[in-house]
Each structure stands twice: as structure tokens, then as C-alpha cells.
Design a protein around this motif. Structure first.
Motif, PDB file in Angstrom:
ATOM      1  N   ASP A 583      55.037  67.160  35.081  1.00  0.00           N
ATOM      2  CA  ASP A 583      56.130  67.651  35.372  1.00  0.00           C
ATOM      3  C   ASP A 583      57.407  66.863  34.754  1.00  0.00           C
ATOM      4  O   ASP A 583      57.298  65.761  35.087  1.00  0.00           O
ATOM      5  CB  ASP A 583      56.904  67.848  36.915  1.00  0.00           C
ATOM      6  N   ARG A 651      53.665  76.463  35.703  1.00  0.00           N
ATOM      7  CA  ARG A 651      54.564  75.457  35.955  1.00  0.00           C
ATOM      8  C   ARG A 651      55.463  76.013  36.980  1.00  0.00           C
ATOM      9  O   ARG A 651      56.639  76.494  35.393  1.00  0.00           O
ATOM     10  CB  ARG A 651      54.554  74.112  36.011  1.00  0.00           C
ATOM     11  N   THR A 653      59.430  76.740  36.818  1.00  0.00           N
ATOM     12  CA  THR A 653      60.933  75.779  36.114  1.00  0.00           C
ATOM     13  C   THR A 653      62.253  76.523  37.307  1.00  0.00           C
ATOM     14  O   THR A 653      62.056  77.932  37.741  1.00  0.00           O
ATOM     15  CB  THR A 653      61.668  75.371  35.275  1.00  0.00           C
TER      16      THR A 653
END
Length: 696
Positions: A583, A651, A653
Motif C-alpha cells: 500500500d 488492491r 483504492t
């Protein structure tokens, strides 16, 4: 003969002095709720200045309508209570005459209501200027504060507001500016600068107090900057520097306006420290506030011996440790440490760290060919990296012996975490400005992926199982397949130093974490490489796995290079990022320098749309690119938005939010802005209202 009409005349109620003991409170007073100045404060003000406004009274009559000699007070009850308090304190006689206006006709409740409704409160600006007048007439800030029952800080704030440019004060007087905005302008005492920012504000969509403070402090150095912590604000002020302070909001120490003076003081102090380090016997020293990441590339690192403590130092260390352990034991289980105990524990920790971080001792002959780098650490402390030998200063090579062949391909253990090759994209220029959604420039992509490479290194170093798998994958490719470049790991232990230095790379979260981890392993490993095998054999499997993860992480190279296309290696970097759940939003922020000032207006707006929604983007669409990039920095701050090269596939966002999710967030933002706008009005300034001496 016609006679002229007689104009009606107004007869005012007579006034007279009435002894205080002939006054009684009336039940006709409409004021029921306490507000404003307290009775005690009003009593003190009357004792100091006398009563400034007479009471409105009515004669008290008996059942037959005859006056009793007493008078009721339907308007001015708080003044009556204040006078009563002074009588109880024996500071005022019971029969002291009180100026009163005697009313006979009309309704008592109407008198009370009219007196409170018809009076106009003092405009805050008049109050600010009145405070300034008192100050100019010789009263100190403390005296003004005592006279009006406020803190000295409130007086300083009011004086600061009165000192703003008269152009802005006139705008405020005409309700063209909120009190919060006027407070923001006090950050700078330069009237020309205030007026310049006010003109810029007219064309900006963001007219918040935050935006004003940001404009006024452009180019200044924050007090939290490591350079400022290194030289100290006190020394800067003594040298004639100016500090911009905000009396209305937390400013973390303010802003240092004279940047040239800051840089000169930093250079002078580093020069003095450099001379002291050179006196230890080093051949050379280099100093700078910061060095580029990888500046030790190609230099051999000497290994010093820990400097033994003297008997006195050992005794002092033991005493400090004993006191630390005693305090910890005494307060074990406490929800909160007493302030003095917490402060003492901090002092003890600092003192004990000083014993543990003593510089090592080096061989004098080796020092004569080596040097040291002197810079400033992220927390403002002096950073000294001793014992680096340049290739041209190496001793002449001796005939190779069998025992000299034991050194591995990665170099000696203590070598810095820098590499065997240097990525340099200086020749790749940023693209010319294009209003369209053009691709991110190769140079910028290189810088962004340099940040991502550091993030991958740090994350991979904390996932030994993934690091082992990655290493096994890379080695298997080299042994069984011809596509060794399919891996982003450089497993011959080449690590990358970055020729295209991204802003803040050396002090980034990832760089600091890697540096600390590398130093801890350097201290844990034996100094002689001949002892390394036995040492590793004695370690437990977890320690060996953690070291393996760290060593493997240093080989990550996920940097985009215009001259070196490696699509499969970069694809593997995506897989690796997904495996370690990388991240980058916690390690990188979009700013004018790092991204927004380097791309087209279309990309800036795209970023704002992805993070904050179309409404936010529309508000800045009319701005010039420089202002747009600055405003977008504020909008994107804290959103976790990342450009494509920094995102981890899979992931989610803020850029991956659905239109519905963005709409919900946008609605919440509008509600927040409305609430803020409603709260910016002058009418909500309770301090100003409370400080106005009431007619009551």
C-alpha cells in the motif's frame, strides 16, 4: 385668522439619583437566561469605572396607588446584582446614590425588552481597534487583559487582528470577509503580502482560512523542517530571522521566512561539525543537509570496533538503567503516567541511547584513506556516517591468497544497502505541456517507480515467506529457463541506486525503514566474514529467514527505465506487490513537486475526479495549471489517491470507487463544506460577544 399647527413635543422620563437601598428587582425583567459578562466581572468593572449606564426604574405603589418610596428595576437586573455584591463586600455603601431613569407610563416588560433589543452590539473591528488604542496609550497587554477579564492571549489576538492591512480591515468592516479569514491574514505582518494574497483569493475557488495561510507561507520553511530543528529557532531569531506565527491555530512553531539565512546557518553549523569529525583522523569529510539516495554506491565500508566504556561511564549507565527500571516497575499497570515521571523516563531513554550509539573506533591506518558523510537526520539530529573508502583511495592490491576468495558476490556484510549499477534517467526530459490526457512522462514514471521499488523492498523484507518464494522463483528461472529477466529480483545481489532522484526519496518512509533494518543486521552479524557461516549456523530458523528476506529485498528493481524495457520484470513486480499487499498510500503523497506539477491539467483533473468526484474537479477546472496543481494538492491530501504506476493490482483504492460510492462521498463533502461555511460567520464569535461590555 388661521393659527399654525403646534408640533407635538416628546417628553423624556426624568432622571435622578436614588439610594441603592430603595431599589428592588422587578419580576417584569424579560431576561431569564444568563449570558455574557458574569455578575462578578461586572461588579469589578463597576468598582473600577463606576456605573456607565443608569437603571430604568418605576415607583412601587401600595394598594391605594400611593408611592411607597421604593423603586422596582425592570431593566438592569444584572447591574443591580453587581451593586448588591459590592455592598455585601462592603465596597459600596447601602445608601450610595444610583443614577436612574424614572418611568411611569407604559408597560414595565416593554421597557425591559426594548432596552435589551434596541442596543446595538459593538462591531468586533471596533473592539480590536479600541484594544490597540489602549495599548498605544501606554497600557500593557496584561493591564488590558485584567481590565476586561480576558486572557493575555486574547488581547494579543485582538491586537494582531487590528494590525492587519487597513485595506483588508475595510473589507471586513463591510462584511466582505469572515472573521476566520481575517485571522488567517495575521500569519504575515507584511501588508503588501497580505493584499497580494487577497487579490489572488478573488480568483481562487478555495477562499478558506487554510488556503490563505498556505498562500502567505509559500516559500517559508516550517519550524518542523529538519534544518530548523538542527539549527534551532532561537539561534535563527538571534541572527535576525523572522518567524511567522499563527495566534489562532496550531502552527507547530510557525514558519521561518528568511530561507537564505536558514540555509547559511545550516551550512555554517555543518561545517563546524565537519571540522570536528575530520579532526578524528579521516582523510576527507563531506557535508550537506541531505545526500542523494545511494550516495555511498561503490564505496567500501570500514568496520569499527565498539568503543569500550570506562569504569565511570559503566557506573553511570548502570545507575541510569536502575532508575529507569525502578520507575517502570513503580508505575506498571497505570493508565497514565504522571507528567514528571513521563518526562524523566524520556530523559533516561535518551541518555541510555547515547551509550548504545557511541561511534565505533577505527584503525588509524584505515582512517587515513577513508572519510565520513555529515548530514541531518529526519528528526533534525546530526547524522555522521563514518568509514567509507573511495576506490582511488584503496590500498594497492596484494597477491591473492586462498583465504581472500571467501567474499561473496554481494560484497562484505557491512556494505551500505546500495547497488552495483545505477539507474540514471537524467537524459529523459519531461514532456512538453499538453492539454490532453497524454501518457505520464518516462522520467516521472521512473521517479514514481523508484518510490514503488523502495516500498516493495520494505514490504518484502517483512514477508520472509514471500521473499523465499521470490528468490526460488528467480533462481529456478535462471537454471531451468532462458527467461531470467522475467523476475524483478536481481539475485546476483545487485541493488539499485537511483540516478533520477525523486523528491524526498532519501528521507521517505521506506528509505528510513530500510536504513534502520540494514543497520540492525550489520550490528548483529560478525565483523569477520570468515565467522559468518558459523554464526548463521547458530541462529534459529526465524532469524535466518528474516535475514534472507532483508538481503533478497535489496535486490528488487521495479523501476521503469525508458532505455531498458522490461515488461515481464515489471509484471512480476505487480505480482510481488500483490503478494506482500503493498500500500503505497502510506509511503507517498501527491504534491506539486512529486506529481501534480509534472503532468498536464487533464491528468490533474482526472486525479481529482477519481479521488473527490466530478463536482470537486469542476471547481478548479478554470484555474491556471500552477494554481490548479496547488489546489489539487489540498483536495487529494489524505484521500489515499495514487497514480497508476504506484497502484497495486487487485488492491482497491479511491480511484477504484464506483460512481455511486463517489457520489456518496461527494455529498458528504458538500455537507461538510456547508457546515464549515455556516460556521465561518462573525456572529458565531463568542469571544467577541462575551468581551463586549453589556449595557445590562
Amino acid at each position: 385668522m388661521a393659527t399654525a399647527k403646534k408640533k407635538p413635543t416628546i417628553t423624556l422620563s426624568p432622571s435622578r439619583d436614588i439610594p441603592f437601598n430603595q431599589l428592588v428587582l422587578s419580576q417584569s425583567n424579560v431576561r431569564r437566561i444568563k449570558a455574557g459578562v458574569s455578575v462578578e466581572e461586572l461588579a469589578e468593572d463597576i468598582a473600577r469605572r463606576g456605573i456607565l449606564q443608569g437603571l430604568t426604574v418605576r415607583p412601587v405603589v401600595d394598594q391605594n396607588g400611593a408611592e411607597t418610596g421604593m423603586f422596582e428595576v425592570p431593566a438592569g437586573g444584572r447591574r443591580v446584582r453587581a451593586l448588591e455584591l459590592l455592598v455585601k463586600q462592603k465596597r459600596l455603601a447601602k445608601t450610595a446614590p444610583v443614577p436612574c431613569v424614572v418611568r411611569e407610563g407604559g408597560i414595565a416588560e416593554e421597557d425591559s425588552l426594548a432596552e435589551n433589543v434596541q442596543r446595538a452590539p459593538l462591531h468586533p473591528l471596533d473592539q480590536f481597534r479600541a484594544f490597540l488604542t489602549l495599548r498605544e496609550k501606554g497600557q500593557s497587554e496584561e493591564e488590558v487583559a485584567a481590565a476586561f477579564f480576558v486572557s493575555v492571549n486574547v488581547v494579543k489576538q485582538r491586537l494582531k487582528l487590528a494590525s492587519v492591512s487597513t485595506v483588508l480591515l475595510d473589507v471586513y468592516a463591510e462584511d466582505g470577509m469572515t472573521l476566520a479569514q481575517l485571522e488567517a491574514f495575521t500569519v504575515s505582518g507584511d501588508h503588501a503580502r497580505q493584499e497580494q494574497v487577497f487579490e489572488r483569493l478573488k480568483t481562487s475557488y478555495d477562499k478558506s482560512a487554510y488556503a490563505i495561510r498556505r498562500m502567505l507561507t509559500e516559500g517559508a520553511v516550517r519550524a518542523t523542517d529538519k534544518r530548523v530543528q538542527f539549527i534551532g529557532i532561537e539561534a535563527y531569531v538571534e541572527a535576525g530571522g523572522t518567524v511567522l506565527r499563527d495566534l489562532f491555530e496550531g502552527d507547530d512553531g510557525g514558519w521561518l521566512q528568511d530561507v537564505a539565512l536558514v540555509d547559511q546557518m545550516v551550512a555554517d553549523k555543518l561545517g563546524v561539525e565537519s571540522e570536528a569529525i575530520a579532526a578524528e583522523g579521516w582523510k576527507w569529510t563531506e557535508f550537506a543537509p541531505d545526500f542523494a539516495y545511494g550516495h555511498t554506491y561503490g564505496l567500501r565500508r570500514l568496520h569499527g570496533e565498539p568503543m569500550p566504556l570506562t569504569d565511570e561511564e559503566e557506573a553511570a549507565r548502570d545507575a541510569l538503567k536502575a532508575e529507569f527500571d525502578r520507575l517502570v516497575a513503580q508505575h506498571e499497570g497505570a493508565d497514565e503516567l504522571p507528567e514528571e515521571v513521563d518526562e524523566r523516563l524520556g530523559e533516561l531513554e535518551t541518555a541510555l541511547e547515547a551509550f548504545d550509539e557511541r561511534p565505533p573506533s577505527f584503525d588509524a591506518e584505515e582512517m587515513a584513506r577513508a572519510g565520513a558523510f555529515i548530514s541531518i537526520a529526519g528528526d533534525g539530529r546530526l547524522r555522521v556516517d563514518r568509514g567509507y573508502v573511495r576506490p582511488e583511495d584503496e590500498a594497492p592490491a596484494e597477491p591473492e591468497r586462498a583465504s581472500d576468495c571467501a567474499t561473496g558476490a554481494g560484497g562484505t556484510v557491512g556494505d551500505d544497502a546500495d547497488g552495483d549499477h545505477n539507474i540514471n534517467s537524467d537524459s529523459v526530459a519531461d514532456p512538453e505541456e499538453d492539454e490532453g490526457l497524454s501518457p505520464i512522462s518516462d522520467r516521472l514514471r521512473t521517479e514514481l517507480t523508484a518510490h514503488r521499488t523502495l516500498g516493495l523492498r520494505h514490504a518484502l523484507g517483512e514477508h520472509p515467506d514471500v521473499a523465499f518464494s521470490a528468490a526460488l522463483h528467480a533462481l529456478t528461472l535462471k537454471v531451468f529457463y532462458q527467461y531470467g529477466s522475467d523476475s524483478c529480483l536481481e539475485l546476483d545481489l545487485k541493488t539499485v541506486s537511483f540516478g533520477a532522484q525523486a523528491p524526498g526519496l532519501n528521507d521517505s518512509v521506506s528509505a528510513e525503514a530500510i536504513r534502520a533494518r540494514h543497520e540492525s543486521w550489520t550490528k548483529a552479524l560478525p565483523q569477520d566474514s570468515a565467522d559468518l557461516w558459523d554464526a548463521l549456523h547458530d541462529w534459529d530458523s526465524d532469524s535466518r529467514a528474516a535475514l534472507f528476506a532483508h538481503v533478497v529485498s535489496l535486490s528488487v528493481n521495479a523501476v521503469h527505465e525508458a532505455w531498458n524495457r522490461r515488461p515481464r520484470a515489471l509484471a512480476h513486480a505487480d505480482q510481488l506487490a500483490d503478494a506482500v499487499d503493498l500500500d503505497m498510500s502510506a509511503r507517498w503523497n501527491p504534491t506539486v513537486d512529486t506529481f501534480l506539477g509534472r503532468v498536464t491539467k487533464a491528468r490533474i483533473l482526472q486525479a481529482v475526479v477519481e479521488a473527490k468526484g466530478q463536482r470537486a474537479a469542476d471547481r478548479i477546472a478554470h484555474l491556471k495549471k500552477g494554481d490548479m496543481a496547488t489546489e489539487a494538492t489540498t483536495l487529494l491530501n489524505g484521500t489515499g489517491w495514487l497514480p497508476e504506476p504506484l497502484r497495486t493490482p487487485g488492491r482497491k483504492t479511491v480511484a477504484d470507487m464506483s460512481p455511486v460510492e463517489l457520489a456518496v462521498a461527494e455529498t458528504a463533502e458538500v455537507a461538510d463544506e456547508t457546515a464549515i461555511a455556516d460556521d465561518d460567520g462573525i456572529a458565531d464569535d463568542d469571544d467577541v460577544a462575551a468581551m463586549t461590555i453589556a449595557a445590562e
